[in-house]
Design a protein around this motif. Structure first.
Motif, PDB file in Angstrom:
ATOM      1  N   ALA A 142      44.006  42.666  35.815  1.00 31.46           N
ATOM      2  CA  ALA A 142      44.008  44.048  35.350  1.00 31.46           C
ATOM      3  C   ALA A 142      42.648  44.463  34.813  1.00 31.46           C
ATOM      4  O   ALA A 142      41.907  43.657  34.249  1.00 31.46           O
ATOM      5  CB  ALA A 142      45.066  44.245  34.268  1.00 31.46           C
ATOM      6  N   ASN A 143      42.343  45.736  34.991  1.00 31.48           N
ATOM      7  CA  ASN A 143      41.275  46.376  34.228  1.00 31.48           C
ATOM      8  C   ASN A 143      41.886  46.841  32.917  1.00 31.48           C
ATOM      9  O   ASN A 143      42.897  47.562  32.910  1.00 31.48           O
ATOM     10  CB  ASN A 143      40.727  47.595  34.979  1.00 31.48           C
ATOM     11  CG  ASN A 143      39.938  47.215  36.219  1.00 31.48           C
ATOM     12  OD1 ASN A 143      38.931  46.531  36.120  1.00 31.48           O
ATOM     13  ND2 ASN A 143      40.408  47.661  37.377  1.00 31.48           N
ATOM     14  N   LEU A 144      41.302  46.420  31.808  1.00 32.02           N
ATOM     15  CA  LEU A 144      41.772  46.819  30.485  1.00 32.02           C
ATOM     16  C   LEU A 144      40.615  47.520  29.788  1.00 32.02           C
ATOM     17  O   LEU A 144      39.647  46.886  29.366  1.00 32.02           O
ATOM     18  CB  LEU A 144      42.243  45.598  29.691  1.00 32.02           C
ATOM     19  CG  LEU A 144      43.433  44.845  30.297  1.00 32.02           C
ATOM     20  CD1 LEU A 144      43.699  43.550  29.559  1.00 32.02           C
ATOM     21  CD2 LEU A 144      44.685  45.722  30.285  1.00 32.02           C
ATOM     22  N   LEU A 145      40.729  48.847  29.687  1.00 34.02           N
ATOM     23  CA  LEU A 145      39.611  49.671  29.234  1.00 34.02           C
ATOM     24  C   LEU A 145      39.981  50.416  27.951  1.00 34.02           C
ATOM     25  O   LEU A 145      41.038  51.068  27.896  1.00 34.02           O
ATOM     26  CB  LEU A 145      39.238  50.676  30.325  1.00 34.02           C
ATOM     27  CG  LEU A 145      38.944  50.062  31.703  1.00 34.02           C
ATOM     28  CD1 LEU A 145      38.821  51.161  32.753  1.00 34.02           C
ATOM     29  CD2 LEU A 145      37.672  49.220  31.643  1.00 34.02           C
ATOM     30  N   PRO A 146      39.132  50.347  26.922  1.00 34.48           N
ATOM     31  CA  PRO A 146      39.436  51.060  25.680  1.00 34.48           C
ATOM     32  C   PRO A 146      39.274  52.568  25.844  1.00 34.48           C
ATOM     33  O   PRO A 146      38.246  53.042  26.351  1.00 34.48           O
ATOM     34  CB  PRO A 146      38.397  50.491  24.699  1.00 34.48           C
ATOM     35  CG  PRO A 146      37.254  50.060  25.556  1.00 34.48           C
ATOM     36  CD  PRO A 146      37.851  49.617  26.854  1.00 34.48           C
TER      37      PRO A 146
END
Length: 351
Positions: free
Chosen positions: A239-243
């Motif tokens: 997954a891309n986990l972006l704030p």
């Protein structure tokens, strides 16, 4: 007769070190439940508590309606397969498979037929008179499964059963285990693995473990498409986990506003945007993100692009490109609003 498994607030500790913390989990009759997590997450301890190899410091373990917490392993009616097969080298295949039946004092006249049935089920009937040293790793694992099934258990425990096999054998055994589950629909299976592909392929539901606690539980599709926690998103698939910041009716990744369902995430908080790499498109589109290519990996049918978007590393798996972008090249990625999940900080983190 089918049996389920129930953990009722099960805690296991060694010398004050808690290795399984208040586990509440039910495996329904006939269900395949995968316990998925990194080393030290508590998954193997949970399986050993069902097998009777560890005693909970508190809580109860049930198989069907029976409280088996205080029962020795041989009285629990379970079959078990471990990573290293644990076949007796001095016994032939048929003798190995008969071992559990004899330990349970099954009627002598029944043993040959039940051994033959179990070997037939795993495709090893032609190898009954061979010794383990005359078999490949995959064949030995089939014999170990036949031995576990010969006692006709209501519950089958599988502890990293494929980790000692090479990739090709593992793929074949996954197909065999899926077939066995179809042919034995009444057997409940608890399957311990750290391999997400095994869990996604075989399990009806996946229990995600970390730091001795249950973090999440659901069907493979639920956990993959709509994870509840960052840990689940990163451990079940990639997954891309972006704030991102959540405002009134708007979600922002840095200076870029993106459209995504907030699903009750309150305004004014920092949350995490989860998008799977294969759902990222290359080129203009909804929720466009522009950045600089930092790495390109050819993976056969796809290229994995690593793109720096405002200091955040974004991964995109796109169909194989005849001419992939070069390092440092500016590209635009995009994703559909329905393909993203917004994760609120702290959701599910306490297990």
């Amino acid at each position: 007769m089918s049996s389920g498994i129930r953990f009722d607030s099960v805690t296991v500790a060694y010398g004050g070190n808690v290795v399984l913390d208040s586990l509440d989990l039910t495996v329904d009759p006939g269900e395949v439940m995968a316990l998925l997590g990194p080393s030290g997450s508590g998954k193997t301890t949970a399986l050993r508590a069902v097998a009777g190899f560890v005693t909970p410091a508190s809580g109860r373990v049930f198989i069907g309606e029976r409280d088996v917490t205080g029962l020795p392993p041989h009285r629990r009616g379970i079959g078990m397969v471990v990573q290293q097969y644990a076949l007796f080298p001095h016994m032939r295949v048929d003798e190995n498979v008969a071992f559990g039946l004899r330990a349970q004092k099954a009627p002598k006249q029944e043993v040959p037929a039940r051994v033959a049935d179990a070997l037939e089920l795993v495709g090893m009937a032609a190898y009954a008179k061979r010794y383990p040293r005359e078999l490949s790793g995959g064949q030995q694992q089939r014999v170990a499964i036949a031995r576990a099934l010969a006692i006709r258990p209501g519950v089958l425990l599988l502890d990293e059963p494929l980790s000692a096999l090479d990739a090709q054998l593992r793929s074949g055994m996954l197909a065999e285990l899926a077939r066995l589950h179809r042919e034995l629909p009444d057997v409940s299976i608890l399957y311990v693995t750290h391999d997400q592909v095994e869990a996604l392929t075989l399990a009806d539901r996946i229990a995600v473990m970390d730091k001795a606690r249950l973090q999440d539980c659901g069907t493979p599709q639920e956990l993959y498409r709509r994870p509840r926690t960052e840990f689940t998103a990163s451990f079940v698939g990639n997954a891309n986990l972006l704030p991102v910041s959540v405002g009134e009716g708007a979600v922002s990744l840095g200076a870029t506003e993106v459209k995504v369902a907030t699903d009750g995430v309150a305004a004014g908080v920092t949350a995490t945007l989860c998008v799977r790499p294969h759902l990222m498109g290359l080129g203009p589109g909804p929720n466009a993100l522009t950045g600089s290519v930092t790495e390109v990996q050819w993976r056969g049918a796809t290229h994995r692009l690593y793109v720096d978007v405002g200091g955040h590393a974004v991964k995109a798996d796109v169909r194989e490109l005849r001419v992939p972008p070069g390092l440092g090249e500016q590209v635009t990625l995009h994703f559909a609003p329905e393909d993203a999940v917004l994760l609120s900080a702290g959701v599910g983190s306490d297990g």
